[in-house]
Design a protein around this motif. Sequence first.
Motif, short mmCIF file in Angstrom:
data_model
loop_
_atom_site.label_atom_id
_atom_site.label_comp_id
_atom_site.label_asym_id
_atom_site.label_seq_id
_atom_site.Cartn_x
_atom_site.Cartn_y
_atom_site.Cartn_z
N ASN A 225 5.15 11.59 12.61
CA ASN A 225 4.23 12.73 12.69
C ASN A 225 4.22 13.36 14.07
O ASN A 225 4.16 14.58 14.21
N ALA A 226 4.27 12.48 15.09
CA ALA A 226 4.23 13.00 16.47
C ALA A 226 5.49 13.79 16.79
O ALA A 226 5.43 14.83 17.44
N ILE A 227 6.63 13.31 16.31
CA ILE A 227 7.90 13.98 16.63
C ILE A 227 8.08 15.26 15.81
O ILE A 227 8.43 16.31 16.35
N PHE A 228 7.79 15.16 14.51
CA PHE A 228 8.09 16.29 13.63
C PHE A 228 6.87 17.14 13.27
O PHE A 228 6.98 18.09 12.50
N ASP B 6 3.01 -2.59 15.65
CA ASP B 6 1.98 -1.58 15.90
C ASP B 6 2.51 -0.19 15.56
O ASP B 6 1.87 0.59 14.85
N LEU B 7 3.71 0.10 16.07
CA LEU B 7 4.32 1.41 15.81
C LEU B 7 4.62 1.61 14.33
O LEU B 7 4.47 2.69 13.78
N MET B 8 5.05 0.53 13.71
CA MET B 8 5.52 0.61 12.33
C MET B 8 4.37 0.76 11.33
O MET B 8 4.43 1.58 10.41
N TRP B 9 3.31 -0.03 11.54
CA TRP B 9 2.26 -0.09 10.52
C TRP B 9 0.88 0.31 11.02
O TRP B 9 -0.08 0.31 10.25
N GLY B 10 0.72 0.60 12.32
CA GLY B 10 -0.59 0.97 12.85
C GLY B 10 -1.42 -0.26 13.18
O GLY B 10 -1.11 -1.36 12.73
N ASN C 138 0.80 -1.22 0.00
CA ASN C 138 0.00 0.00 0.00
C ASN C 138 0.84 1.28 0.00
O ASN C 138 0.29 2.38 0.07
N GLY C 139 2.14 1.13 -0.01
CA GLY C 139 3.01 2.31 0.01
C GLY C 139 2.90 3.09 1.31
O GLY C 139 3.06 4.31 1.33
N GLN C 140 2.65 2.36 2.41
CA GLN C 140 2.50 3.02 3.72
C GLN C 140 3.88 3.43 4.25
O GLN C 140 4.85 2.68 4.09
N VAL C 141 3.95 4.58 4.88
CA VAL C 141 5.20 5.03 5.48
C VAL C 141 5.36 4.34 6.83
O VAL C 141 4.51 4.51 7.71
N ALA D 154 4.51 16.35 11.41
CA ALA D 154 4.16 16.16 9.99
C ALA D 154 2.82 15.43 9.87
O ALA D 154 2.21 15.07 10.88
N HIS D 155 2.34 15.27 8.65
CA HIS D 155 1.08 14.55 8.43
C HIS D 155 1.25 13.56 7.28
O HIS D 155 0.48 13.53 6.35
N ILE D 156 2.32 12.79 7.35
CA ILE D 156 2.55 11.82 6.27
C ILE D 156 1.99 10.46 6.65
O ILE D 156 2.02 10.06 7.81
N THR D 157 1.42 9.78 5.69
CA THR D 157 0.93 8.43 5.93
C THR D 157 1.38 7.47 4.82
O THR D 157 1.72 6.33 5.09
N HIS D 158 1.35 7.98 3.58
CA HIS D 158 1.68 7.11 2.44
C HIS D 158 2.69 7.78 1.52
O HIS D 158 2.75 9.00 1.43
N PHE D 159 3.46 6.94 0.81
CA PHE D 159 4.41 7.46 -0.16
C PHE D 159 3.70 7.90 -1.45
O PHE D 159 4.25 8.64 -2.24
N GLY D 160 2.49 7.37 -1.66
CA GLY D 160 1.75 7.73 -2.87
C GLY D 160 1.92 6.74 -3.99
O GLY D 160 1.60 7.04 -5.14
#
Lengths: 427, 328
Positions: free
Chosen positions: B69-72, B135-139, B59-62, B74-80
């Motif tokens: 996102n929590a640290i920086f 869990d941390l890596m992929w949700g 799925n191209g998930q980040v 940001a609002h990234i979820t997928h590479f696209g």
Amino acid sequence: MKMKLATVALSALIAAGPALADLTFPSLSYRTGAYAASGIPFADGYADYFTLLNERDGGIGGVKANVLECETGYNTEKGVECYESTKGQGALVYQPLSTGITYQLIPKATADGIPIHSMGYGRTSAKNGKVFSNVFNYPANYWDGASGAVNYLLEINGGDIKGKKIALVYHNSAYGKEPIRTLEELSKKHGFELSALPVDHPGQEQKSQWLQIRRDKPDYVLMWGWGVMNQVAVQEAANIRFPMENFIGIWWSGSENDVLPAGDAANGYKALTFHNVGTDFPLFDDLKKYVIDAGKAAGAGDQVGTVLYNRGLYAAMLAAEAAKKAQEISGKADITAADMRDGMEALEITEAKMAELGLPNFGPTFSVSCENHGGDALVGVTQWDATSKTWSLISDFKPTDGEVIGALIEEDSSAYATENNIAPRCN
Amino acid sequence: MSDQLIFATEVILNGLMAGVLYALVALGFVLIYKASGIFNYAQGVMALFAAMTLVGIMNGQVPFAHLINAIFGAHITHFGWNVPALLAIILTMGVMVLLAWAVQQFVMRHLVGQEPIILFMATIGLAYFLEGVADLMWGSEIKTLDVGLPQGLNVWIDDTTYGILGYGFFIDNLDIVATVIAALLVAALVAFSQYTKQGRAMRAVADDHQAALSVGISLNFIWVLVWSVAGFVALVAGIMWGTKSGVQFSLSLIALKALPVLMLGGFTSIPGAIVGGLIIGVGEKLFEFAIGPLVGGATENWFAYVLALIFLVFRPQGLFGEKIIERV
């Protein structure tokens, strides 16, 4: 040095604890573990509603709401630990979010004078307020769900389901067995043939049950499932080509999580509900403005409008309305758990109130009383559209069989009262 | 044929298919136990981790998006982008090899020579750590896994059996695929251990690791290899089970299905895992069909263990396990 450490510890304690004037709503959530996919949206919805009230209205009656989240991992022991560790922090009402935790908390919370709201789960006979002074399960319980399913089948069969075969696929646990007695009584009343098929936890392997369904060819299948059992059941039903529109799950088997893995094959699957779905309500505009876009959402903000998010939001709304009622009755803004219990017992949800809150037709109308802690037991039905990947409410919130359920509740709650030496109240 | 006999035949066939799926999980346990004497409690979680990684890559998930996102802020979820299934499987295998290296480098290497119970405890720790990392890596949301495997009723079998018996048998296409893949997997494992240098080294380590060490075989390398192969088996099991139920955290519980298979087939035998799986699959399904209705159903979980216990009493080393000989 010791003095410095003590100062730092005290500062941390003050910073971590709620302000004394806050209205504290503990949230026994499960964002980790095997059931996190269901726990996260509910916890997000519950927290986001209170954030909305704080940001938009300045709280409830001018007092800020404080959601005290404690991770249970859907584990009963951890749930009890969460209760013990948070009850002294001004907790107004507990939403245990687990039938197992609810059963453990009923005697504890009753002794502590803190109300429990087990919405659509927990001990069904807690509807009897004469016995369960501090437990509320409005607007609907498991037995209402069973009756709601049968009433829906009556409705689509022109009022006659005599001779129809209905199979119940259930999680082999206290939760899963809840509807059996009600369905047995209703089968006698309406003349349908009931077969019950238990599925052992966790429910990843259900071949035997679905082969039996394929052999027996029931007209309808009802499901009381949880977790992975739901996804596997929907897939197995599709595998044996059981008509999805004749497959109805309880509300804990009716979220996006339960149908998405089966893809298009899940199209037409139905689930019972006691609240509406989607985001097409004015309140969600405020939610977007004050919470999501403001970066104050409890989670990633990606769960808004999902079935379980809406359920969490609805639970929070009911808690907030009960708190308002408690403030009104007690005449003070800074209410206690005892005031909250009184507020819950006097709660009345009308359609006018729902519209005023920006949630028209979002849930059933109901009122709570000293005798009736379960509301008016109205149940609706939703259906999954695999193409648009959305649930839709396909019926109104309709009454359930009070005659059958009332007798069962009376029987079960009386037995509980006798076992625990509880003198009936509300006289 | 009577109706009951026809139904029982259908149940037996489905039991065999279910048994293959149990055996797929059991194989991973056997590989590691055979080579290193470690009962790998984390095998179920490895299947979960592998399946989550596969879906994430497809799925191209980040990875670690929530953390980033929590640290920086940001609002990234997928590479696209989306990755084709085959390439994603290869990349996932790469991740499983990295995991195997990390397990060996940071955990097992430091525990060489420790009691088996210590090694077992280490794998318990590893299981929970890996679950947290996944869990941390992929949700934690439930993910749909579609690598193009067919699912649902096999129409040919249904039509053919209907033509012969007047009742169409239900066989799931996914189970047929799982059977073929399991057969290929076992053949590949046997070929690898018999005909390759690394495979022979693996067997040498399994027989006597000190003797293997004395002839220049690197234990470190062999154990990384063994954990990698177990990771590959976990990936195959994760794909099969994840396709059925979606990829979610309860996938790790499939390990529970492998335990009676191991008790029955032995911890050191690859054919034992397969035959054990088939016996457990057929046994539990047939018991549920014949006795289940008389005792309220839901007998499969416990009956599998009863069956395994019976075998254990008469043959503690399992059906194909090596005979335990203690010399004094």
